[in-house]
Motif scaffolding. Structure first.
Motif, PDB file in Angstrom:
ATOM      1  N   ASN A   1       7.008  11.177  -9.085  1.00  0.00           N
ATOM      2  CA  ASN A   1       5.790  11.773  -9.644  1.00  0.00           C
ATOM      3  C   ASN A   1       4.955  12.441  -8.565  1.00  0.00           C
ATOM      4  OD1 ASN A   1       6.441  10.998 -12.234  1.00  0.00           O
ATOM      5  ND2 ASN A   1       5.188   9.148 -12.180  1.00  0.00           N
ATOM      6  N   LEU A   2       4.824  11.787  -7.421  1.00  0.00           N
ATOM      7  CA  LEU A   2       4.081  12.378  -6.306  1.00  0.00           C
ATOM      8  C   LEU A   2       4.727  13.696  -5.884  1.00  0.00           C
ATOM      9  CD1 LEU A   2       1.989  12.356  -3.979  1.00  0.00           C
ATOM     10  CD2 LEU A   2       3.655  11.018  -2.671  1.00  0.00           C
ATOM     11  N   LEU A   3       6.039  13.683  -5.756  1.00  0.00           N
ATOM     12  CA  LEU A   3       6.737  14.892  -5.325  1.00  0.00           C
ATOM     13  C   LEU A   3       6.618  16.002  -6.365  1.00  0.00           C
ATOM     14  CD1 LEU A   3       9.895  13.392  -3.587  1.00  0.00           C
ATOM     15  CD2 LEU A   3       7.726  14.124  -2.562  1.00  0.00           C
ATOM     16  N   ALA A   4       6.657  15.660  -7.644  1.00  0.00           N
ATOM     17  CA  ALA A   4       6.467  16.665  -8.702  1.00  0.00           C
ATOM     18  C   ALA A   4       5.082  17.299  -8.573  1.00  0.00           C
ATOM     19  CB  ALA A   4       6.651  16.041 -10.080  1.00  0.00           C
ATOM     20  N   ASP A   5       4.072  16.465  -8.304  1.00  0.00           N
ATOM     21  CA  ASP A   5       2.708  16.979  -8.126  1.00  0.00           C
ATOM     22  C   ASP A   5       2.617  17.916  -6.922  1.00  0.00           C
ATOM     23  OD1 ASP A   5       1.852  15.519 -10.321  1.00  0.00           O
ATOM     24  OD2 ASP A   5       0.941  13.914  -9.114  1.00  0.00           O
ATOM     25  N   LEU A   6       3.490  17.718  -5.941  1.00  0.00           N
ATOM     26  CA  LEU A   6       3.490  18.540  -4.725  1.00  0.00           C
ATOM     27  C   LEU A   6       4.388  19.765  -4.842  1.00  0.00           C
ATOM     28  CD1 LEU A   6       3.507  15.672  -2.070  1.00  0.00           C
ATOM     29  CD2 LEU A   6       1.581  17.157  -2.712  1.00  0.00           C
ATOM     30  N   GLY A   7       5.002  19.966  -6.013  1.00  0.00           N
ATOM     31  CA  GLY A   7       5.790  21.170  -6.243  1.00  0.00           C
ATOM     32  C   GLY A   7       7.292  21.046  -6.063  1.00  0.00           C
ATOM     33  N   TYR A   8       7.803  19.847  -5.849  1.00  0.00           N
ATOM     34  CA  TYR A   8       9.255  19.665  -5.778  1.00  0.00           C
ATOM     35  C   TYR A   8       9.810  19.820  -7.193  1.00  0.00           C
ATOM     36  CZ  TYR A   8       8.858  17.923  -0.989  1.00  0.00           C
ATOM     37  OH  TYR A   8       8.613  17.815   0.364  1.00  0.00           O
ATOM     38  N   THR A   9      10.902  20.553  -7.335  1.00  0.00           N
ATOM     39  CA  THR A   9      11.377  20.923  -8.670  1.00  0.00           C
ATOM     40  C   THR A   9      12.609  20.173  -9.164  1.00  0.00           C
ATOM     41  OG1 THR A   9      12.702  22.735  -7.765  1.00  0.00           O
ATOM     42  CG2 THR A   9      10.435  23.258  -8.447  1.00  0.00           C
ATOM     43  N   LYS A  10      13.380  19.549  -8.262  1.00  0.00           N
ATOM     44  CA  LYS A  10      14.615  18.868  -8.668  1.00  0.00           C
ATOM     45  C   LYS A  10      14.655  17.455  -8.091  1.00  0.00           C
ATOM     46  CE  LYS A  10      17.242  23.146  -8.512  1.00  0.00           C
ATOM     47  NZ  LYS A  10      18.145  23.868  -7.622  1.00  0.00           N
TER      48      LYS A  10
ATOM     49  N   CYS B   1      15.103   3.077  -5.166  1.00  0.00           N
ATOM     50  CA  CYS B   1      14.331   1.923  -4.684  1.00  0.00           C
ATOM     51  C   CYS B   1      15.130   0.679  -5.071  1.00  0.00           C
ATOM     52  CB  CYS B   1      12.913   1.932  -5.260  1.00  0.00           C
ATOM     53  SG  CYS B   1      12.819   1.736  -7.051  1.00  0.00           S
ATOM     54  N   ARG B   2      14.460  -0.442  -5.250  1.00  0.00           N
ATOM     55  CA  ARG B   2      15.167  -1.664  -5.615  1.00  0.00           C
ATOM     56  C   ARG B   2      15.698  -1.602  -7.037  1.00  0.00           C
ATOM     57  NH1 ARG B   2      11.719  -6.898  -6.373  1.00  0.00           N
ATOM     58  NH2 ARG B   2      11.170  -5.639  -8.172  1.00  0.00           N
ATOM     59  N   SER B   3      14.818  -1.195  -7.997  1.00  0.00           N
ATOM     60  CA  SER B   3      15.224  -1.254  -9.399  1.00  0.00           C
ATOM     61  C   SER B   3      14.778  -0.057 -10.237  1.00  0.00           C
ATOM     62  CB  SER B   3      14.695  -2.535 -10.032  1.00  0.00           C
ATOM     63  OG  SER B   3      13.282  -2.572  -9.946  1.00  0.00           O
ATOM     64  N   GLY B   4      14.156   0.949  -9.645  1.00  0.00           N
ATOM     65  CA  GLY B   4      13.844   2.166 -10.370  1.00  0.00           C
ATOM     66  C   GLY B   4      12.389   2.487 -10.638  1.00  0.00           C
ATOM     67  N   ASP B   5      11.466   1.554 -10.402  1.00  0.00           N
ATOM     68  CA  ASP B   5      10.064   1.889 -10.707  1.00  0.00           C
ATOM     69  C   ASP B   5       9.350   2.579  -9.550  1.00  0.00           C
ATOM     70  OD1 ASP B   5      10.170  -0.616  -9.412  1.00  0.00           O
ATOM     71  OD2 ASP B   5       8.301  -1.284 -10.317  1.00  0.00           O
ATOM     72  N   ARG B   6       9.549   2.119  -8.318  1.00  0.00           N
ATOM     73  CA  ARG B   6       8.913   2.808  -7.180  1.00  0.00           C
ATOM     74  C   ARG B   6       9.469   4.209  -6.984  1.00  0.00           C
ATOM     75  NH1 ARG B   6       9.735  -1.336  -2.518  1.00  0.00           N
ATOM     76  NH2 ARG B   6      11.221  -2.108  -4.024  1.00  0.00           N
ATOM     77  N   SER B   7      10.759   4.377  -7.222  1.00  0.00           N
ATOM     78  CA  SER B   7      11.332   5.718  -7.076  1.00  0.00           C
ATOM     79  C   SER B   7      10.729   6.665  -8.117  1.00  0.00           C
ATOM     80  CB  SER B   7      12.859   5.681  -7.162  1.00  0.00           C
ATOM     81  OG  SER B   7      13.300   5.139  -8.390  1.00  0.00           O
ATOM     82  N   ALA B   8      10.397   6.166  -9.303  1.00  0.00           N
ATOM     83  CA  ALA B   8       9.754   7.007 -10.327  1.00  0.00           C
ATOM     84  C   ALA B   8       8.352   7.415  -9.875  1.00  0.00           C
ATOM     85  CB  ALA B   8       9.699   6.266 -11.659  1.00  0.00           C
ATOM     86  N   ARG B   9       7.618   6.482  -9.269  1.00  0.00           N
ATOM     87  CA  ARG B   9       6.268   6.823  -8.777  1.00  0.00           C
ATOM     88  C   ARG B   9       6.344   7.827  -7.631  1.00  0.00           C
ATOM     89  NH1 ARG B   9       3.640   1.431  -7.406  1.00  0.00           N
ATOM     90  NH2 ARG B   9       5.748   0.630  -7.549  1.00  0.00           N
ATOM     91  N   ALA B  10       7.328   7.660  -6.760  1.00  0.00           N
ATOM     92  CA  ALA B  10       7.521   8.612  -5.666  1.00  0.00           C
ATOM     93  C   ALA B  10       7.921   9.983  -6.223  1.00  0.00           C
ATOM     94  CB  ALA B  10       8.588   8.099  -4.696  1.00  0.00           C
TER      95      ALA B  10
ATOM     96  N   ASP C   1       0.848  -1.187   0.000  1.00  0.00           N
ATOM     97  CA  ASP C   1       0.000   0.000   0.000  1.00  0.00           C
ATOM     98  C   ASP C   1       0.885   1.239   0.000  1.00  0.00           C
ATOM     99  OD1 ASP C   1      -2.395  -1.408   0.108  1.00  0.00           O
ATOM    100  OD2 ASP C   1      -2.550  -1.284   2.294  1.00  0.00           O
ATOM    101  N   VAL C   2       0.418   2.288  -0.665  1.00  0.00           N
ATOM    102  CA  VAL C   2       1.146   3.554  -0.651  1.00  0.00           C
ATOM    103  C   VAL C   2       1.180   4.073   0.782  1.00  0.00           C
ATOM    104  CG1 VAL C   2       1.140   5.955  -1.458  1.00  0.00           C
ATOM    105  CG2 VAL C   2       0.589   4.104  -3.047  1.00  0.00           C
ATOM    106  N   ASN C   3       2.337   4.520   1.200  1.00  0.00           N
ATOM    107  CA  ASN C   3       2.534   5.080   2.536  1.00  0.00           C
ATOM    108  C   ASN C   3       2.040   6.529   2.515  1.00  0.00           C
ATOM    109  OD1 ASN C   3       3.469   6.059   4.982  1.00  0.00           O
ATOM    110  ND2 ASN C   3       5.642   5.759   4.504  1.00  0.00           N
ATOM    111  N   SER C   4       0.908   6.802   3.121  1.00  0.00           N
ATOM    112  CA  SER C   4       0.334   8.152   3.115  1.00  0.00           C
ATOM    113  C   SER C   4       1.213   9.155   3.867  1.00  0.00           C
ATOM    114  CB  SER C   4      -1.075   8.148   3.708  1.00  0.00           C
ATOM    115  OG  SER C   4      -1.033   7.720   5.055  1.00  0.00           O
ATOM    116  N   ASP C   5       2.167   8.664   4.630  1.00  0.00           N
ATOM    117  CA  ASP C   5       3.065   9.529   5.387  1.00  0.00           C
ATOM    118  C   ASP C   5       4.356   9.847   4.626  1.00  0.00           C
ATOM    119  OD1 ASP C   5       3.729  10.994   7.741  1.00  0.00           O
ATOM    120  OD2 ASP C   5       4.963   9.314   8.450  1.00  0.00           O
ATOM    121  N   PHE C   6       4.491   9.306   3.413  1.00  0.00           N
ATOM    122  CA  PHE C   6       5.739   9.501   2.659  1.00  0.00           C
ATOM    123  C   PHE C   6       6.066  10.984   2.461  1.00  0.00           C
ATOM    124  CE2 PHE C   6       7.795  10.278  -1.468  1.00  0.00           C
ATOM    125  CZ  PHE C   6       9.036   9.708  -1.218  1.00  0.00           C
ATOM    126  N   ALA C   7       5.173  11.724   1.839  1.00  0.00           N
ATOM    127  CA  ALA C   7       5.441  13.145   1.543  1.00  0.00           C
ATOM    128  C   ALA C   7       5.566  13.991   2.812  1.00  0.00           C
ATOM    129  CB  ALA C   7       4.381  13.711   0.607  1.00  0.00           C
TER     130      ALA C   7
END
Length: 194
Positions: free
Chosen positions: A137-146, A126-135, A98-104
């Motif tokens: 994306n979440l951060l981009a949606d929240l305004g993180y720029t780099k 992450c382990r191989s690059g897919d979860r880190s991409a999803r994370a 499950d997505v960790n709602s406390d991540f951001a």
């Protein structure tokens, strides 16, 4: 003015050239921001920026506990986690994540403690690059720029042939001989607020 222009030119020449080819990133590992590093580049960027980059391992607490973690990582904040009563996921042949709602919120809190914000460099692994991409994306949606994602992750990709076929033996942090350890620092670990 001439000295200032010379200084700017020197800084531009000295900037690291991270050129992981975005066209080679598989769809599951692509992020909205399109900022990619391989493990070696991530280590170099973190080494160069030091405390000006926040390096986060987004794997589950179990993964870092039993597989180890890159030593330059600033924090383990799982993007997804196994609930204690996780059902079986037939599609992926594992227990459901499950997505960790406390991540951001946890990332924001830790970055604030480090004197950083949404315009500072964040490196996700992450382990191989897919979860880190999803994370990412979440951060981009929240305004993180780099926000950079490490496309080959901590364990790397699966070898398709040869004596190690089926194993995560291609690229990745561990397979690149980068610094990592089974010994974890409690201050870097994530403790859920139940």
């Amino acid at each position: 003015m001439k000295k200032i222009l010379s200084l700017i030119a020197c800084c531009l020449v000295c900037l690291p050239a991270f050129a992981f080819d975005a066209a080679k990133v598989p769809a599951a590992k692509q992020s909205k921001a399109g900022k990619y590093l391989d493990a070696v580049e991530a280590n170099t960027l973190k080494s160069q920026l030091g405390a000006k980059a926040y390096f986060v391992d987004v794997r589950t607490r179990g993964e870092v506990s039993y597989v180890g973690m890159a030593t330059p990582v600033d924090a383990n904040i799982p993007y997804v986690e196994h609930p204690y009563d996780a059902p079986w996921d037939d599609k992926n042949a594992r227990f459901k994540l499950d997505v960790n709602s406390d991540f951001a919120p946890e990332l924001a809190r830790r970055m604030e403690q480090a004197g950083m914000g949404k315009d500072d460099t964040v490196i996700l692994i992450c382990r191989s690059g897919d979860r880190s991409a999803r994370a990412a994306n979440l951060l981009a949606d929240l305004g993180y720029t780099k926000v950079y994602t490490v496309v080959d992750g901590f364990e790397g990709d699966v070898a398709k042939d040869g004596p190690r076929a089926g194993e995560r033996a291609v690229n990745g942090w561990k397979n690149s001989g980068l610094p990592w350890s089974f010994k974890l620092e409690k201050s870097k670990m994530y403790f859920p607020k139940f």
